[in-house]
Design a protein around this motif. Structure first.
Motif, PDB file in Angstrom:
ATOM      1  N   SER A 164     -32.965  42.646   4.217  1.00 42.34           N
ATOM      2  CA  SER A 164     -32.663  42.235   2.840  1.00 42.34           C
ATOM      3  C   SER A 164     -33.323  43.168   1.835  1.00 42.34           C
ATOM      4  CB  SER A 164     -33.143  40.795   2.618  1.00 42.34           C
ATOM      5  OG  SER A 164     -32.475  39.899   3.478  1.00 42.34           O
ATOM      6  N   TYR A 165     -34.516  43.615   2.168  1.00 36.47           N
ATOM      7  CA  TYR A 165     -35.224  44.528   1.267  1.00 36.47           C
ATOM      8  C   TYR A 165     -34.451  45.836   1.119  1.00 36.47           C
ATOM      9  CZ  TYR A 165     -38.543  48.015  -0.327  1.00 36.47           C
ATOM     10  OH  TYR A 165     -39.143  49.045  -1.001  1.00 36.47           O
ATOM     11  N   PHE A 166     -34.044  46.447   2.226  1.00 37.87           N
ATOM     12  CA  PHE A 166     -33.323  47.717   2.138  1.00 37.87           C
ATOM     13  C   PHE A 166     -31.963  47.547   1.474  1.00 37.87           C
ATOM     14  CE2 PHE A 166     -36.091  49.286   5.741  1.00 37.87           C
ATOM     15  CZ  PHE A 166     -36.736  50.243   4.977  1.00 37.87           C
ATOM     16  N   ARG A 167     -31.301  46.443   1.711  1.00 43.14           N
ATOM     17  CA  ARG A 167     -30.031  46.192   1.031  1.00 43.14           C
ATOM     18  C   ARG A 167     -30.250  46.099  -0.477  1.00 43.14           C
ATOM     19  NH1 ARG A 167     -24.973  46.766   2.583  1.00 43.14           N
ATOM     20  NH2 ARG A 167     -24.296  44.834   1.602  1.00 43.14           N
ATOM     21  N   ARG A 168     -31.329  45.434  -0.870  1.00 39.79           N
ATOM     22  CA  ARG A 168     -31.637  45.324  -2.296  1.00 39.79           C
ATOM     23  C   ARG A 168     -31.948  46.697  -2.895  1.00 39.79           C
ATOM     24  NH1 ARG A 168     -30.537  43.182  -7.050  1.00 39.79           N
ATOM     25  NH2 ARG A 168     -32.361  42.717  -8.351  1.00 39.79           N
ATOM     26  N   MET A 169     -32.671  47.534  -2.153  1.00 41.44           N
ATOM     27  CA  MET A 169     -32.973  48.864  -2.658  1.00 41.44           C
ATOM     28  C   MET A 169     -31.699  49.694  -2.813  1.00 41.44           C
ATOM     29  SD  MET A 169     -36.051  49.111  -3.526  1.00 41.44           S
ATOM     30  CE  MET A 169     -35.681  50.767  -4.070  1.00 41.44           C
ATOM     31  N   GLU A 170     -30.788  49.575  -1.857  1.00 44.87           N
ATOM     32  CA  GLU A 170     -29.505  50.266  -1.997  1.00 44.87           C
ATOM     33  C   GLU A 170     -28.781  49.815  -3.257  1.00 44.87           C
ATOM     34  OE1 GLU A 170     -27.267  49.415   1.510  1.00 44.87           O
ATOM     35  OE2 GLU A 170     -28.035  51.143   2.610  1.00 44.87           O
ATOM     36  N   GLN A 171     -28.741  48.502  -3.463  1.00 44.75           N
ATOM     37  CA  GLN A 171     -28.037  47.942  -4.616  1.00 44.75           C
ATOM     38  C   GLN A 171     -28.665  48.423  -5.919  1.00 44.75           C
ATOM     39  OE1 GLN A 171     -28.712  43.769  -5.380  1.00 44.75           O
ATOM     40  NE2 GLN A 171     -26.586  43.464  -6.024  1.00 44.75           N
ATOM     41  N   LEU A 172     -29.976  48.343  -6.005  1.00 51.67           N
ATOM     42  CA  LEU A 172     -30.660  48.771  -7.218  1.00 51.67           C
ATOM     43  C   LEU A 172     -30.459  50.262  -7.475  1.00 51.67           C
ATOM     44  CD1 LEU A 172     -33.988  46.777  -6.758  1.00 51.67           C
ATOM     45  CD2 LEU A 172     -32.282  46.394  -8.560  1.00 51.67           C
ATOM     46  N   GLY A 173     -30.524  51.064  -6.398  1.00 51.21           N
ATOM     47  CA  GLY A 173     -30.411  52.504  -6.562  1.00 51.21           C
ATOM     48  C   GLY A 173     -29.051  52.941  -7.049  1.00 51.21           C
ATOM     49  N   VAL A 174     -27.976  52.436  -6.425  1.00 49.70           N
ATOM     50  CA  VAL A 174     -26.644  52.896  -6.825  1.00 49.70           C
ATOM     51  C   VAL A 174     -26.276  52.380  -8.205  1.00 49.70           C
ATOM     52  CG1 VAL A 174     -25.863  53.182  -4.452  1.00 49.70           C
ATOM     53  CG2 VAL A 174     -25.485  50.995  -5.604  1.00 49.70           C
ATOM     54  N   ASN A 175     -26.795  51.226  -8.587  1.00 49.54           N
ATOM     55  CA  ASN A 175     -26.486  50.699  -9.916  1.00 49.54           C
ATOM     56  C   ASN A 175     -27.388  51.270 -11.001  1.00 49.54           C
ATOM     57  OD1 ASN A 175     -24.272  48.502  -9.803  1.00 49.54           O
ATOM     58  ND2 ASN A 175     -25.532  48.068  -8.005  1.00 49.54           N
ATOM     59  N   ALA A 176     -28.477  51.940 -10.611  1.00 46.63           N
ATOM     60  CA  ALA A 176     -29.336  52.597 -11.595  1.00 46.63           C
ATOM     61  C   ALA A 176     -28.707  53.869 -12.131  1.00 46.63           C
ATOM     62  CB  ALA A 176     -30.698  52.922 -10.961  1.00 46.63           C
ATOM     63  N   ALA A 177     -27.830  54.492 -11.339  1.00 38.72           N
ATOM     64  CA  ALA A 177     -27.249  55.777 -11.720  1.00 38.72           C
ATOM     65  C   ALA A 177     -26.069  55.588 -12.661  1.00 38.72           C
ATOM     66  CB  ALA A 177     -26.792  56.514 -10.471  1.00 38.72           C
ATOM     67  N   ASP A 178     -25.889  56.566 -13.524  1.00 40.95           N
ATOM     68  CA  ASP A 178     -24.692  56.577 -14.372  1.00 40.95           C
ATOM     69  C   ASP A 178     -23.458  56.832 -13.516  1.00 40.95           C
ATOM     70  OD1 ASP A 178     -25.960  56.351 -17.046  1.00 40.95           O
ATOM     71  OD2 ASP A 178     -26.889  58.246 -16.446  1.00 40.95           O
ATOM     72  N   LEU A 179     -23.571  57.818 -12.606  1.00 43.52           N
ATOM     73  CA  LEU A 179     -22.478  58.154 -11.700  1.00 43.52           C
ATOM     74  C   LEU A 179     -23.053  58.391 -10.309  1.00 43.52           C
ATOM     75  CD1 LEU A 179     -20.473  60.651 -13.954  1.00 43.52           C
ATOM     76  CD2 LEU A 179     -19.891  58.263 -13.478  1.00 43.52           C
ATOM     77  N   VAL A 180     -22.217  58.170  -9.294  1.00 50.32           N
ATOM     78  CA  VAL A 180     -22.653  58.299  -7.910  1.00 50.32           C
ATOM     79  C   VAL A 180     -21.782  59.330  -7.203  1.00 50.32           C
ATOM     80  CG1 VAL A 180     -22.989  57.104  -5.714  1.00 50.32           C
ATOM     81  CG2 VAL A 180     -23.431  55.900  -7.865  1.00 50.32           C
ATOM     82  N   LEU A 181     -22.437  60.254  -6.493  1.00 51.64           N
ATOM     83  CA  LEU A 181     -21.754  61.252  -5.680  1.00 51.64           C
ATOM     84  C   LEU A 181     -21.867  60.871  -4.210  1.00 51.64           C
ATOM     85  CD1 LEU A 181     -22.763  64.699  -7.226  1.00 51.64           C
ATOM     86  CD2 LEU A 181     -20.429  63.955  -6.727  1.00 51.64           C
ATOM     87  N   VAL A 182     -20.756  60.934  -3.487  1.00 49.93           N
ATOM     88  CA  VAL A 182     -20.755  60.687  -2.044  1.00 49.93           C
ATOM     89  C   VAL A 182     -19.925  61.776  -1.381  1.00 49.93           C
ATOM     90  CG1 VAL A 182     -21.085  58.195  -2.244  1.00 49.93           C
ATOM     91  CG2 VAL A 182     -18.765  59.128  -2.196  1.00 49.93           C
TER      92      VAL A 182
END
Length: 469
Positions: A164-182
């Motif tokens: 749950s912790y790592f899932r939360r970190m993923e969620q927070l990280g991708v939503n912190a960015a203006d744009l996401v590159l994959v």
């Protein structure tokens, strides 16, 4: 444009991430941009700016924070050791990044969700932030744990707080960015699963400096091929998630059918000794050369006949593209983003992940058909040369930078716990949470870090971070 490329992880020892950052920095620098790289120096336990030779002592700051993250007052941090370790590491990273400074950049490009969220949390001025997501953090953590607990199922792991912790970190990280590159559709779907709108996600496959590759491939081969035997090769970290144990099991099966081959396993990692023991148990210890770190993989690949990427999870391994450019149609596991890198039967081969028997079958077929290897290898080289240009990757990245810079007329993503663009009142401060400068002023009067952090961290920045709850 002044650009900061930053990772939470070790800067020069992260395999594909380091290759990506180095090549992108070099190419953008050639075009007149000023590029700085930030990351951790594992040996000295510092956070540093590579080009500027500026360091932040992580150990001293870690020691200052550690006694004040008490398990009785902050029990959520101590549910599992991994949670506490990552959270304290992130707070140290945030303090170090603030001390090194974020104000001098036009664009910040984070290379993982931890650094993306951390940098947004410490911004006093809203700098445009792009995040490259190179992998699925929570799933990667599962494979790391499964390396220690071989019988662990994903369902069992998902019941643990660390998942749950790592899932939360993923969620927070991708939503912190203006744009996401994959780099692949697969990782784009992972990002989308965290609520990121499709228009904020840009798919841009990794590129390789083709001229540099050609020059390195022309250098002397750093291997000694065995006369009369074809060479199978793997290059990468020796960690559970890379699936090298699957390759060794497959080689054990293969040896029962034919012996006209050797295998070179290039790389280092925590599983080296275990993999050596496995090779002995499978009866292939004399057929496998554990070559350690090879600095010139393109040259080494000129001696190889087959390349295998048996990863349990991988997004777009650079080594697969390097094999394609060497004229080898790679055999990849059918997991994560790897199937997007090959056209099965035309310019590569896909086998079920974690299936040693299927991998052995494919290797047996390819070893016995020189014409098939030559035909598919030629197609692989042509495809990679036309689709993996570093110039195209750099230009696509710049387009994303410019779009992110133009977005700052709109509100930034709403995130808890302070920082530029984070909506006030999204979460209440955690009882007992503190500003690091207040702590330092009490425990270390006169410490020059105290006024520096007070001036560079937001006034409402707090440790521990309530945002992970």
């Amino acid at each position: 444009m002044r650009i900061l490329l930053v990772t939470y992880w070790g800067l020069t020892n992260m395999g594909g991430i380091w290759t990506y950052m180095r090549q992108l920095a070099d190419k953008l620098g050639e075009q007149g941009h000023t590029v700085t790289l930030m990351g951790s120096h594992v040996d000295s336990n510092t956070l540093y700016l590579l080009e500027r030779n500026v360091f932040f002592d992580k150990k001293a700051y870690y020691s200052a924070l550690l006694p004040y993250l008490d398990p009785l007052q902050f029990p959520h941090l101590h549910q599992e050791h991994g949670i506490f370790s990552f959270e304290l590491g992130r707070y140290v990273f945030e303090g170090g990044a603030a001390a090194l400074g974020l104000e001098d950049y036009d664009i910040i490009h984070a290379q993982d969700p931890i650094s993306a969220y951390a940098l947004r949390r410490i911004m006093k001025r809203p700098v445009p932030l792009v995040a490259s997501i190179h992998g699925a953090l929570a799933r990667e953590s599962y494979y790391e744990y499964r390396g220690l607990e071989p019988g662990l199922t994903l369902q069992e792991y998902e019941s643990r707080p660390i998942w749950s912790y790592f899932r939360r970190m993923e969620q927070l990280g991708v939503n912190a960015a203006d744009l996401v590159l994959v780099s692949s559709r697969w990782i784009g779907q992972v990002v989308g699963g965290h609520g990121v709108a499709a228009e904020r996600v840009h798919i841009l496959p990794y590129g390789i400096n083709l001229q540099e590759y050609g020059e390195k491939a022309a250098e002397p081969v750093p291997l000694n091929p065995v006369p009369g035997k074809k060479m199978i090769m793997y290059a990468g970290r020796l960690e559970y998630i890379k699936g090298v144990h699957v390759l060794i099991s497959a080689l054990g099966l293969l040896k029962q059918r034919r012996r006209d081959w050797t295998c070179v396993i290039a790389g280092t990692g925590s599983l080296l000794d275990e993999l050596r023991i496995q090779a002995q148990e499978c009866g292939v210890q004399e057929d496998i050369a554990f070559a350690g770190k090879i600095d010139n993989i393109p040259s080494a690949l000129t001696a190889a006949d087959l390349y295998v990427q048996p990863s349990l999870q991988d997004t777009q391994p650079f080594s697969v593209t390097e094999a394609q450019l060497a004229g080898i149609a790679p055999v990849v596991a059918g997991a994560a983003g790897m199937p997007e890198m090959v056209r099965h039967g035309v310019a590569g081969w896909i086998v079920p992940a974690e299936n040693a028997a299927a991998l052995a079958d494919r290797l047996e077929l390819l070893l016995g058909d020189d014409a098939l290897r030559a035909r598919t290898g030629s197609a692989a080289r042509q495809w990679a040369g036309g689709n993996r240009s570093l110039d195209a990757m750099a230009e696509g990245t710049l387009r994303v930078y410019r779009r992110a810079a133009g977005m700052h007329s709109r509100p930034l993503p709403d995130l808890p716990s302070g920082g530029a663009g984070m909506a006030a009142g999204d979460s209440r401060p955690m009882p007992g949470a503190f500003h690091p400068s207040d702590l330092l002023s009490v425990i270390s009067p006169g410490n020059p870090l105290e006024p520096l952090l007070r001036s560079r961290l937001p006034a409402d920045y707090l440790v521990p971070d309530a945002g992970i709850l």
